[in-house]
Write a protein that holds these residues in place. Sequence first.
Motif, PDB file in Angstrom:
ATOM      1  N   PHE A 278       0.023 -10.267  -1.510  1.00 30.72           N
ATOM      2  CA  PHE A 278       0.183  -8.996  -0.797  1.00 30.72           C
ATOM      3  C   PHE A 278      -0.189  -7.825  -1.710  1.00 30.72           C
ATOM      4  N   GLY A 279       0.285  -7.846  -2.936  1.00 33.81           N
ATOM      5  CA  GLY A 279      -0.050  -6.792  -3.889  1.00 33.81           C
ATOM      6  C   GLY A 279      -1.541  -6.720  -4.161  1.00 33.81           C
ATOM      7  N   GLN A 280      -2.188  -7.878  -4.262  1.00 30.99           N
ATOM      8  CA  GLN A 280      -3.630  -7.904  -4.522  1.00 30.99           C
ATOM      9  C   GLN A 280      -4.418  -7.305  -3.358  1.00 30.99           C
ATOM     10  N   LEU A 281      -3.977  -7.570  -2.121  1.00 34.76           N
ATOM     11  CA  LEU A 281      -4.652  -6.989  -0.958  1.00 34.76           C
ATOM     12  C   LEU A 281      -4.510  -5.469  -0.953  1.00 34.76           C
ATOM     13  N   LEU A 282      -3.317  -4.979  -1.290  1.00 36.08           N
ATOM     14  CA  LEU A 282      -3.113  -3.535  -1.363  1.00 36.08           C
ATOM     15  C   LEU A 282      -4.058  -2.902  -2.384  1.00 36.08           C
ATOM     16  N   ALA A 312       3.710  -3.658 -11.640  1.00 36.35           N
ATOM     17  CA  ALA A 312       3.503  -3.630 -10.194  1.00 36.35           C
ATOM     18  C   ALA A 312       2.484  -4.689  -9.801  1.00 36.35           C
ATOM     19  N   LEU A 313       2.627  -5.208  -8.589  1.00 40.17           N
ATOM     20  CA  LEU A 313       1.720  -6.251  -8.104  1.00 40.17           C
ATOM     21  C   LEU A 313       0.505  -5.669  -7.384  1.00 40.17           C
ATOM     22  N   GLY A 314       0.564  -4.412  -7.042  1.00 38.22           N
ATOM     23  CA  GLY A 314      -0.531  -3.752  -6.337  1.00 38.22           C
ATOM     24  C   GLY A 314      -0.028  -2.488  -5.691  1.00 38.22           C
ATOM     25  N   GLY A 315      -0.942  -1.721  -5.133  1.00 41.65           N
ATOM     26  CA  GLY A 315      -0.559  -0.481  -4.477  1.00 41.65           C
ATOM     27  C   GLY A 315      -1.790   0.337  -4.154  1.00 41.65           C
ATOM     28  N   PHE A 327       1.736   4.612  -3.556  1.00 41.21           N
ATOM     29  CA  PHE A 327       2.903   3.732  -3.646  1.00 41.21           C
ATOM     30  C   PHE A 327       2.480   2.419  -4.272  1.00 41.21           C
ATOM     31  N   MET A 328       3.440   1.766  -4.918  1.00 43.87           N
ATOM     32  CA  MET A 328       3.195   0.498  -5.590  1.00 43.87           C
ATOM     33  C   MET A 328       4.219  -0.527  -5.123  1.00 43.87           C
ATOM     34  N   TYR A 329       3.768  -1.774  -4.984  1.00 39.74           N
ATOM     35  CA  TYR A 329       4.686  -2.866  -4.662  1.00 39.74           C
ATOM     36  C   TYR A 329       5.196  -3.445  -5.974  1.00 39.74           C
TER      37      TYR A 329
END
Length: 361
Positions: A278-282, A312-315, A327-329
């Motif tokens: 999910f983070g990578q898609l963001l 963070a995993l993405g954002g 925003f960041m996950y």
Amino acid sequence: MKISTPGRICFFGEHQDYLGLPTIAAAISRRISVEGNHRADDRITIHLPDLHQEESFTLSNASTYVKDRDYFRSTLNVLRRRGFVFSRGVECEVHGNIPINSGTSSSSALIVSWANFLTRHADNPAVISSKELGEIANEAEVLEFGEPGGMMDHYSTAIGNVIYLESTPKIYVEALHPTLGTFVLGDSQQPKDTLGILARCRFGMEAIIKKVTEYDPSFSIFNTPFLQASDYSSLLSADELGLLKANLEDRDLLIEGKKLLQYTSSSKQETTDVDTAFGQLLYRHFANLRDHKRTSTEKINRMVEASMNAGALGGKINGSGGGGCMFMYAPNFAEEVAEAIRREGGIPYIITVDEGTKLEQ
């Protein structure tokens, strides 16, 4: 009576709703509340202590707008046209902790709260659905003043949690219930450049679609494969081709994102895998917004990269762009990510996905 409504962030579909493509958005745990009661006369008085302002008018002169975006009056007028009757005024106080003018839908949250409050204080009071409250808010904020804008902000803040929204060929809203961890919202404190961004992302893209469709009538922004975009390289400039590819890829990222958000599992390992994906898609969505739609700023780019380095995993940047919020996950390192945003000059807020508009008391 106290009513509160959340702000929102957009997961997928940023700058795509006005092309007829779907979006996925989430309500956040920062809210705007309206609290008050009836008055003995016909006056509407709204205290706005956070802004050191006050608005006041009577029911008899509410139909005349006295300023741009006169939302308190417009909401009342929309409700009257829908059959609500008001013979007594109200006095209320508005409070909120949603960053203002930053792309997190503070105005939509305010209007949804105000509509929810007024429908319960009418002579013929009613508790209406959150979906209808979203439609009322859209009519009061967008349609009443002839402004551009979709339904995402209003449905998202009214319904809450995570929603998938289609606008073409007709409005379709689907509530999603993913199990998500913590996010960190970062306010860049840079003013948004909504008109400048729209000139490129909307009007520029509409011109590209027109040019490509005249060349290839089978082209469709809805289902033409991403790889087919290269067929138009002789027709478009490198900049136009990049923008076209970004929109096709963002369309496909949303489809992948929806599948992830619909996925539920009790396995911790699998949940970790889903969080990472999910983070990578963001982040891939952010790269398109940064590099091709050019909605980001150097400061926001630094805030995003510092957040990634902090765990963070993405954002992504959020909202119309040219400033505002990102925003960041960060389900595991929220405090560290918040500090990274702070070091880059932003104001961080640790948030979670939240419920929609509701009666507090």
